[in-house]
Design a protein around this motif. Structure first.
Motif, PDB file in Angstrom:
ATOM      1  N   LEU A 188       0.826  -1.210   0.000  1.00  0.00           N
ATOM      2  CA  LEU A 188       0.000   0.000   0.000  1.00  0.00           C
ATOM      3  C   LEU A 188       0.868   1.271   0.000  1.00  0.00           C
ATOM      4  O   LEU A 188       0.594   2.221  -0.734  1.00  0.00           O
ATOM      5  N   LEU A 189       1.913   1.266   0.823  1.00  0.00           N
ATOM      6  CA  LEU A 189       2.776   2.453   0.911  1.00  0.00           C
ATOM      7  C   LEU A 189       3.411   2.765  -0.442  1.00  0.00           C
ATOM      8  O   LEU A 189       3.439   3.911  -0.884  1.00  0.00           O
ATOM      9  N   LEU A 190       3.893   1.731  -1.110  1.00  0.00           N
ATOM     10  CA  LEU A 190       4.504   1.938  -2.423  1.00  0.00           C
ATOM     11  C   LEU A 190       3.436   2.310  -3.449  1.00  0.00           C
ATOM     12  O   LEU A 190       3.659   3.164  -4.310  1.00  0.00           O
ATOM     13  N   GLU A 191       2.278   1.676  -3.321  1.00  0.00           N
ATOM     14  CA  GLU A 191       1.180   1.953  -4.245  1.00  0.00           C
ATOM     15  C   GLU A 191       0.812   3.433  -4.203  1.00  0.00           C
ATOM     16  O   GLU A 191       0.692   4.088  -5.243  1.00  0.00           O
ATOM     17  N   ILE A 192       0.646   3.972  -2.991  1.00  0.00           N
ATOM     18  CA  ILE A 192       0.295   5.393  -2.850  1.00  0.00           C
ATOM     19  C   ILE A 192       1.401   6.268  -3.445  1.00  0.00           C
ATOM     20  O   ILE A 192       1.150   7.237  -4.144  1.00  0.00           O
ATOM     21  N   SER A 193       2.650   5.877  -3.189  1.00  0.00           N
ATOM     22  CA  SER A 193       3.777   6.674  -3.670  1.00  0.00           C
ATOM     23  C   SER A 193       3.873   6.678  -5.193  1.00  0.00           C
ATOM     24  O   SER A 193       4.371   7.627  -5.772  1.00  0.00           O
ATOM     25  N   LEU A 194       3.397   5.605  -5.836  1.00  0.00           N
ATOM     26  CA  LEU A 194       3.510   5.506  -7.297  1.00  0.00           C
ATOM     27  C   LEU A 194       2.212   5.853  -8.012  1.00  0.00           C
ATOM     28  O   LEU A 194       2.146   5.837  -9.238  1.00  0.00           O
ATOM     29  N   LEU A 195       1.170   6.176  -7.231  1.00  0.00           N
ATOM     30  CA  LEU A 195      -0.168   6.381  -7.782  1.00  0.00           C
ATOM     31  C   LEU A 195      -0.187   7.451  -8.876  1.00  0.00           C
ATOM     32  O   LEU A 195      -0.663   7.210  -9.989  1.00  0.00           O
ATOM     33  N   ASP A 196       0.348   8.624  -8.568  1.00  0.00           N
ATOM     34  CA  ASP A 196       0.323   9.732  -9.533  1.00  0.00           C
ATOM     35  C   ASP A 196       1.064   9.347 -10.810  1.00  0.00           C
ATOM     36  O   ASP A 196       0.584   9.587 -11.909  1.00  0.00           O
ATOM     37  N   SER A 197       2.226   8.737 -10.624  1.00  0.00           N
ATOM     38  CA  SER A 197       3.047   8.362 -11.771  1.00  0.00           C
ATOM     39  C   SER A 197       2.317   7.332 -12.630  1.00  0.00           C
ATOM     40  O   SER A 197       2.344   7.402 -13.856  1.00  0.00           O
ATOM     41  N   ALA A 198       1.645   6.375 -12.002  1.00  0.00           N
ATOM     42  CA  ALA A 198       0.957   5.320 -12.737  1.00  0.00           C
ATOM     43  C   ALA A 198      -0.272   5.848 -13.470  1.00  0.00           C
ATOM     44  O   ALA A 198      -0.648   5.312 -14.507  1.00  0.00           O
ATOM     45  N   TYR A 199      -0.905   6.898 -12.936  1.00  0.00           N
ATOM     46  CA  TYR A 199      -2.158   7.371 -13.523  1.00  0.00           C
ATOM     47  C   TYR A 199      -1.987   8.552 -14.465  1.00  0.00           C
ATOM     48  O   TYR A 199      -2.949   9.025 -15.031  1.00  0.00           O
ATOM     49  N   GLN A 200      -0.734   9.027 -14.591  1.00  0.00           N
ATOM     50  CA  GLN A 200      -0.575  10.142 -15.533  1.00  0.00           C
ATOM     51  C   GLN A 200      -0.242   9.568 -16.896  1.00  0.00           C
ATOM     52  O   GLN A 200       0.548   8.626 -17.009  1.00  0.00           O
ATOM     53  N   ARG A 201      -0.871  10.121 -17.922  1.00  0.00           N
ATOM     54  CA  ARG A 201      -0.754   9.532 -19.260  1.00  0.00           C
ATOM     55  C   ARG A 201       0.604   9.826 -19.886  1.00  0.00           C
ATOM     56  O   ARG A 201       1.183   8.974 -20.513  1.00  0.00           O
ATOM     57  N   SER A 202       1.080  11.052 -19.710  1.00  0.00           N
ATOM     58  CA  SER A 202       2.350  11.390 -20.346  1.00  0.00           C
ATOM     59  C   SER A 202       3.505  10.837 -19.514  1.00  0.00           C
ATOM     60  O   SER A 202       3.500  10.898 -18.287  1.00  0.00           O
ATOM     61  N   ALA A 204       6.585  11.879 -20.169  1.00  0.00           N
ATOM     62  CA  ALA A 204       7.666  12.785 -20.560  1.00  0.00           C
ATOM     63  C   ALA A 204       8.494  13.249 -19.357  1.00  0.00           C
ATOM     64  O   ALA A 204       9.644  13.635 -19.520  1.00  0.00           O
ATOM     65  N   SER A 205       7.887  13.185 -18.175  1.00  0.00           N
ATOM     66  CA  SER A 205       8.565  13.707 -16.979  1.00  0.00           C
ATOM     67  C   SER A 205       9.917  13.027 -16.765  1.00  0.00           C
ATOM     68  O   SER A 205      10.068  11.822 -16.984  1.00  0.00           O
ATOM     69  N   SER A 206      10.904  13.815 -16.352  1.00  0.00           N
ATOM     70  CA  SER A 206      12.274  13.313 -16.253  1.00  0.00           C
ATOM     71  C   SER A 206      12.433  12.337 -15.096  1.00  0.00           C
ATOM     72  O   SER A 206      13.166  11.359 -15.190  1.00  0.00           O
ATOM     73  N   ASN A 207      11.724  12.591 -13.970  1.00  0.00           N
ATOM     74  CA  ASN A 207      11.843  11.630 -12.874  1.00  0.00           C
ATOM     75  C   ASN A 207      10.583  10.770 -12.808  1.00  0.00           C
ATOM     76  O   ASN A 207       9.600  11.110 -12.180  1.00  0.00           O
ATOM     77  N   ASP A 208      10.636   9.671 -13.527  1.00  0.00           N
ATOM     78  CA  ASP A 208       9.495   8.771 -13.636  1.00  0.00           C
ATOM     79  C   ASP A 208       9.629   7.718 -12.536  1.00  0.00           C
ATOM     80  O   ASP A 208      10.319   6.708 -12.697  1.00  0.00           O
ATOM     81  N   VAL A 209       8.983   7.980 -11.393  1.00  0.00           N
ATOM     82  CA  VAL A 209       9.161   7.080 -10.241  1.00  0.00           C
ATOM     83  C   VAL A 209       8.622   5.687 -10.521  1.00  0.00           C
ATOM     84  O   VAL A 209       9.141   4.700 -10.007  1.00  0.00           O
ATOM     85  N   LEU A 210       7.574   5.607 -11.376  1.00  0.00           N
ATOM     86  CA  LEU A 210       7.013   4.292 -11.705  1.00  0.00           C
ATOM     87  C   LEU A 210       8.050   3.451 -12.463  1.00  0.00           C
ATOM     88  O   LEU A 210       8.266   2.282 -12.145  1.00  0.00           O
ATOM     89  N   MET A 211       8.701   4.080 -13.438  1.00  0.00           N
ATOM     90  CA  MET A 211       9.692   3.350 -14.233  1.00  0.00           C
ATOM     91  C   MET A 211      10.937   3.029 -13.402  1.00  0.00           C
ATOM     92  O   MET A 211      11.544   1.974 -13.606  1.00  0.00           O
ATOM     93  N   ASP A 212      11.281   3.924 -12.479  1.00  0.00           N
ATOM     94  CA  ASP A 212      12.404   3.636 -11.579  1.00  0.00           C
ATOM     95  C   ASP A 212      12.099   2.398 -10.745  1.00  0.00           C
ATOM     96  O   ASP A 212      12.946   1.506 -10.593  1.00  0.00           O
ATOM     97  N   ALA A 213      10.876   2.340 -10.222  1.00  0.00           N
ATOM     98  CA  ALA A 213      10.465   1.192  -9.423  1.00  0.00           C
ATOM     99  C   ALA A 213      10.435  -0.062 -10.291  1.00  0.00           C
ATOM    100  O   ALA A 213      10.849  -1.144  -9.858  1.00  0.00           O
ATOM    101  N   ALA A 214       9.969   0.100 -11.537  1.00  0.00           N
ATOM    102  CA  ALA A 214       9.913  -1.036 -12.461  1.00  0.00           C
ATOM    103  C   ALA A 214      11.303  -1.622 -12.657  1.00  0.00           C
ATOM    104  O   ALA A 214      11.481  -2.841 -12.653  1.00  0.00           O
ATOM    105  N   LYS A 215      12.304  -0.736 -12.799  1.00  0.00           N
ATOM    106  CA  LYS A 215      13.689  -1.210 -12.970  1.00  0.00           C
ATOM    107  C   LYS A 215      14.132  -1.982 -11.730  1.00  0.00           C
ATOM    108  O   LYS A 215      14.690  -3.072 -11.828  1.00  0.00           O
ATOM    109  N   ARG A 216      13.850  -1.406 -10.551  1.00  0.00           N
ATOM    110  CA  ARG A 216      14.248  -2.065  -9.296  1.00  0.00           C
ATOM    111  C   ARG A 216      13.625  -3.449  -9.183  1.00  0.00           C
ATOM    112  O   ARG A 216      14.239  -4.387  -8.704  1.00  0.00           O
ATOM    113  N   TYR A 217      12.399  -3.562  -9.643  1.00  0.00           N
ATOM    114  CA  TYR A 217      11.684  -4.843  -9.518  1.00  0.00           C
ATOM    115  C   TYR A 217      11.818  -5.707 -10.769  1.00  0.00           C
ATOM    116  O   TYR A 217      11.099  -6.674 -10.943  1.00  0.00           O
TER     117      TYR A 217
END
Ligand SMILES: [Zn+2]
Length: 253
Positions: A188-202, A204-217
């Motif tokens: 849940l904690l990670l889900e909340i932290s990645l929520l905005d990143s996962a739900y934004q369509r673009s 383009a943002s330079s710090n893509d926390v969702l993709m960073d997490a994807a790399k880690r996992y």
């Protein structure tokens, strides 16, 4: 005016200005100008306004400036006079209020300093990984600080539905996560932290926390994208087939 002051040096010097410097003629905030009229013969002087009543501290004053410059008037300039300065607190009352204020500030300071000390001691004792109660505390804090748009998103993801006349989605979420175990809380904690990143369509943002997490996992984003593309195409095909079938039926009829 100078001569008047020479002959009557006891005159109080007053100013038409509201405030005045120390040593200058008294400002209007420091005196009440009195209009003492001769008492009527029948003696109906009981309900007079305050500035028409004499008092023991009444004194003669000379106006030092303004339109009435040089005029002699009666004033009461004693802040302790109950007749003319009823709203001025007594020195004892002022002292008592100051002491109470000091006490209140000291009490507040003690309380807040103690709370800071408590926080420091907790942080000394906390260890990684967080225990369940700590995870829950973080989760409750995050749920309490969700943005306006995040609340319905997270509620939907956790199958929480706020009905009319019931608690808010935020309150229901907080209640529901109380039953989660450590692993669910961590998610849940990670889900909340990645929520905005996962739900934004673009993306383009330079710090893509969702993709960073994807790399880690070690999530293969490209592979997932292909799978999603296939799924979407399949659904579209199904819909078109149904549509053409229906259209064929209507044309046949
Ligand atoms: Zn007075």
């Amino acid at each position: 005016m100078k001569r008047t002051l020479e002959t009557k040096p006891q005159l109080v010097q007053i100013s038409a200005a509201w405030n005045s410097r120390v040593g200058a003629p008294l400002g209007r905030n420091q005196y009440v100008e009195l209009e003492i009229k001769k008492p009527k013969a029948n003696g109906t002087s009981t309900k007079l306004p305050a500035n028409q009543k004499p008092c023991e501290k009444m004194a003669e004053a000379i106006v030092m400036d303004g339109g009435k410059r040089g005029q002699l008037v009666k004033v009461c300039a004693d802040p302790a006079c109950r007749v003319h300065h009823p709203n001025t607190p007594s020195p004892q009352q002022v002292e008592r209020e100051r002491a109470e204020e000091r006490k209140r500030i000291e009490k507040e300071k003690l309380a807040i300093t103690t709370r800071h000390r408590i926080l420091a001691t907790i942080l000394q004792r906390v260890s990684a990984p967080l225990k369940k109660a700590d995870l829950l505390a973080v989760a409750h804090y995050l749920i309490g600080h969700l943005s306006y748009s995040q609340v319905p998103t997270l509620a939907k993801r956790h199958k929480v539905e706020a009905k009319k006349d019931s608690a808010s989605a935020q309150e229901l979420l907080a209640k529901q996560v109380g039953a989660y175990d450590e692993s669910e809380l961590c998610k849940l904690l990670l889900e909340i932290s990645l929520l905005d990143s996962a739900y934004q369509r673009s993306t383009a943002s330079s710090n893509d926390v969702l993709m960073d997490a994807a790399k880690r996992y070690r999530v293969d984003a490209e592979k997932l994208q292909k799978a999603v593309a296939v799924e979407i195409a399949a659904t579209r095909n199904k819909k078109t087939k149904v549509k053409t079938k229906l259209e064929g039926r209507t044309t046949a009829a």
